[in-house]
Design a protein around this motif. Structure first.
Motif, short mmCIF file in Angstrom:
data_model
loop_
_atom_site.label_atom_id
_atom_site.label_comp_id
_atom_site.label_asym_id
_atom_site.label_seq_id
_atom_site.Cartn_x
_atom_site.Cartn_y
_atom_site.Cartn_z
N PRO A 27 0.79 -1.45 0.10
CA PRO A 27 -0.02 0.16 -0.35
C PRO A 27 0.57 1.75 -0.09
N VAL A 28 0.80 2.21 -0.64
CA VAL A 28 1.03 3.42 -1.01
C VAL A 28 0.53 4.71 -0.23
N TYR A 29 0.35 5.42 0.47
CA TYR A 29 0.50 6.83 0.01
C TYR A 29 0.89 8.14 0.12
N ASN A 30 0.94 8.46 -0.36
CA ASN A 30 2.67 9.56 0.10
C ASN A 30 4.23 9.46 0.43
N ASN A 59 -1.33 2.47 -5.12
CA ASN A 59 -1.96 3.40 -4.60
C ASN A 59 -2.99 4.10 -4.38
N ASP A 60 -2.35 4.32 -2.78
CA ASP A 60 -4.09 5.06 -1.88
C ASP A 60 -4.39 6.17 -2.42
N GLY A 61 -3.87 6.96 -3.93
CA GLY A 61 -4.90 8.74 -3.65
C GLY A 61 -3.86 9.37 -3.24
N LEU A 110 4.12 -5.50 2.62
CA LEU A 110 4.81 -5.20 3.57
C LEU A 110 4.07 -3.24 3.27
N ASP A 111 4.31 -2.86 4.02
CA ASP A 111 4.23 -0.92 3.43
C ASP A 111 5.47 -0.83 2.89
N ALA A 112 5.08 0.42 2.19
CA ALA A 112 6.01 0.96 1.84
C ALA A 112 7.11 2.04 2.19
N ASP A 113 7.06 2.26 2.97
CA ASP A 113 7.74 3.22 3.60
C ASP A 113 9.43 3.10 4.42
N LEU A 114 9.81 2.07 3.72
CA LEU A 114 10.85 1.05 4.79
C LEU A 114 10.96 0.63 6.13
N GLN A 115 9.75 0.56 6.56
CA GLN A 115 10.27 0.22 8.31
C GLN A 115 9.92 -1.32 7.95
N ASN A 116 9.45 -1.97 7.40
CA ASN A 116 9.96 -3.24 7.19
C ASN A 116 11.11 -3.72 5.99
N GLU A 216 13.37 2.53 11.66
CA GLU A 216 12.91 3.65 11.01
C GLU A 216 12.50 4.04 10.12
N ARG A 217 11.32 5.03 10.06
CA ARG A 217 10.74 5.85 8.85
C ARG A 217 11.95 7.10 8.48
N LYS A 218 13.14 6.66 7.73
CA LYS A 218 13.52 8.06 7.11
C LYS A 218 12.72 8.92 6.39
N GLY A 220 9.00 10.88 4.20
CA GLY A 220 7.80 10.79 4.15
C GLY A 220 7.37 11.02 6.11
N SER A 221 5.97 10.82 6.44
CA SER A 221 5.59 10.47 7.31
C SER A 221 4.42 9.23 7.26
N SER A 222 4.48 9.49 8.88
CA SER A 222 3.69 8.41 9.21
C SER A 222 2.26 8.98 9.02
N LYS A 223 1.24 8.21 8.63
CA LYS A 223 -0.23 8.80 8.43
C LYS A 223 -1.23 8.26 9.55
N TYR A 224 -0.52 7.89 10.88
CA TYR A 224 -1.63 8.44 11.27
C TYR A 224 -0.46 8.21 13.10
N GLY A 227 -5.44 8.75 16.78
CA GLY A 227 -6.41 8.81 16.51
C GLY A 227 -7.13 7.20 16.19
N ARG A 228 -5.75 7.13 16.09
CA ARG A 228 -6.15 5.50 14.63
C ARG A 228 -6.23 4.78 16.22
N THR A 229 -6.05 4.62 17.21
CA THR A 229 -6.46 3.97 18.49
C THR A 229 -8.08 3.50 18.50
N1 UDP Z 1 -0.88 3.69 3.80
C1 UDP Z 1 -2.21 3.58 2.85
N2 UDP Z 1 -3.14 4.71 3.09
C2 UDP Z 1 -3.18 4.98 3.86
C3 UDP Z 1 -2.28 5.18 5.03
C4 UDP Z 1 -0.84 4.43 4.96
O1 UDP Z 1 -1.77 3.43 1.72
O2 UDP Z 1 -4.67 6.11 3.76
C5 UDP Z 1 0.25 3.26 3.49
C6 UDP Z 1 1.15 4.02 4.24
O3 UDP Z 1 2.14 4.52 2.45
C7 UDP Z 1 1.99 3.15 4.15
C8 UDP Z 1 1.72 1.87 4.80
O4 UDP Z 1 0.59 1.95 4.75
O5 UDP Z 1 3.11 1.81 3.37
C9 UDP Z 1 2.17 2.35 6.70
O6 UDP Z 1 1.36 3.69 7.08
P1 UDP Z 1 2.15 4.00 8.35
O7 UDP Z 1 3.78 3.99 7.83
O8 UDP Z 1 1.70 5.95 8.28
O9 UDP Z 1 2.24 3.46 9.47
P2 UDP Z 1 2.54 2.84 11.02
O10 UDP Z 1 4.27 2.13 10.34
O11 UDP Z 1 3.34 4.73 11.15
O12 UDP Z 1 1.70 2.18 11.44
#
Ligand code: UDP
Ligand code: MG
Length: 341
Positions: A27-30, A59-61, A110-116, A216-218, A220-224, A227-229
């Motif tokens: 999943p990819v969002y910004n 690509n999630d918008g 897996l996540d797109a943010d390189l955390q995985n 660690e996320r290098k 972009g920023s976390s999307k959450y 509020g997610r809780t």
């Molecule tokens: N993501 C997405 N749509 C959203 C929010 C997040 O596709 O509305 C993707 C985001 O691009 C990332 C993954 O979901 O690849 C996890 O998001 P994030 O890293 O912000 O979450 P965290 O790791 O902080 O829980």
């Protein structure tokens, strides 16, 4: 496993190739800075290890240049495929779309943010090949903010484990492996992706948890945030309902309704006795209001149960359950599209 020998120049390279098609769903969002780097890491972790590989970015918008970057990756490498949503539908919906469109025997998310860490993927696939239907990543050494992420997540994990009775350490890790059968039978929305193991346990799925690397996320920023809780808890209620009662909603609503009506009936009888045999007025008694309420609410609860029962039948017989809308796809051929769940 098939042992393949590739002759390259003078050297004979021994290479274990697994005779499966592997789908990676991301999943990819910004995430414009991350997708290119992620692609490189994926290729170095996976190249040549599997008979076929597809890397599906959903690509999630995004409103940065993620889509352009993904397009460039597809131009360079046809193993890269893109599903482009019309707007942001959320991570769960993005994963769900990837599941609908993928054609692998084994599917890894897996996540797109390189955390995985893509280097963990072969181990995850190996576990699926051992016979597990779902392999869950466990971020044992999690690299996220302490107060806003790790603490809520600690309690969240405990709560989910208590309510769903599926025992894992980490429900929120996107790095997971699945068999094809599992992904083709799931629809995800809201914050549901963290309940995949619980949902899957309904159909007797064998799952396992393995420690994975977390970074660690290098960029972009976390999307959450916090509020997610809240959303996670709301979804937990719906999951509990889905897991325990969705086949027979009338059992809970009907049960409660009948209990209330019976109590109402008994107190109604008592009031009738008081009125006609003891010749006392009952109009001002709180018990009268209570009796009326019990009968009314009981009746309503039963009808609610009936409606829920009907809805659940419609649900299980499968409506068009799409929770996303796609603008276009890149790199899928018709064969794959026909393959959709
Ligand atoms: N993501 C997405 N749509 C959203 C929010 C997040 O596709 O509305 C993707 C985001 O691009 C990332 C993954 O979901 O690849 C996890 O998001 P994030 O890293 O912000 O979450 P965290 O790791 O902080 O829980
Ligand atoms: Mg992240």
């Amino acid at each position: 496993m098939v042992l393949k020998y590739c002759v390259s120049g003078e050297n004979v390279i021994q290479n274990h190739m697994d005779e499966i098609t592997l789908s990676i769903v991301i999943p990819v969002y910004n995430e414009e800075e991350n997708v290119g780097l992620l692609y490189d890491e994926l290729v170095s972790a996976l190249d040549g290890k599997y008979r076929d590989l597809e890397i599906i970015f959903v690509n999630d918008g995004s409103h940065d240049r993620s889509l352009e970057k993904l397009n460039e990756l597809h131009q360079k490498d046809k193993q890269v495929k893109v599903i482009n949503f019309r707007k942001n539908f959320g991570q769960s919906a993005a994963i769900s779309a990837g599941f609908d469109y993928c054609s692998g025997d084994v599917v890894v998310t897996l996540d797109a943010d390189l955390q995985n860490d893509p280097a963990d993927i072969p181990m995850i696939v190996g576990k699926v090949r051992e016979g597990y239907d779902i392999v869950n990543g466990w971020r044992r050494d999690r690299k996220d903010k302490f107060f806003t992420r790790k603490i809520p997540s600690f309690f969240g994990n405990k709560l989910i484990s208590f309510i769903t009775k599926v025992k894992l350490h980490d429900y929120g890790c996107t790095l997971r492996g699945f068999t094809r059968e599992v992904v083709k039978n799931l629809t995800l929305y809201g914050e549901m992706h963290r309940y995949i193991p619980a949902i899957a346990s309904r159909i007797g799925i064998k799952s396992v948890e393995v420690p994975v690397n977390h970074r660690e996320r290098k960029y972009g920023s976390s999307k959450y945030g916090l509020g997610r809780t809240f959303r996670v808890v709301v979804d937990l209620i719906s999951i509990k309902y889905l897991l325990s009662f969705s086949h027979r909603p009338l059992q809970i609503f009907g049960g409660v309704g009948i209990l209330m009506m019976s109590l109402g009936f008994i107190s109604g009888l008592y009031l009738t006795f008081v009125k006609f045999f003891m010749q006392e007025g009952i109009a001002g008694r709180p018990l009268l209001i209570f009796t009326v309420l019990l009968i009314f609410l009981g009746f309503q609860s039963i009808t609610l149960g009936l409606i829920a029962e009907m809805l659940s039948r419609i649900y299980h017989e499968g409506l068009n359950k799409n929770v996303y809308s796609i603008r276009n796809t890149i790199g899928f051929n018709d064969e794959n599209l026909d393959d959709r769940a």
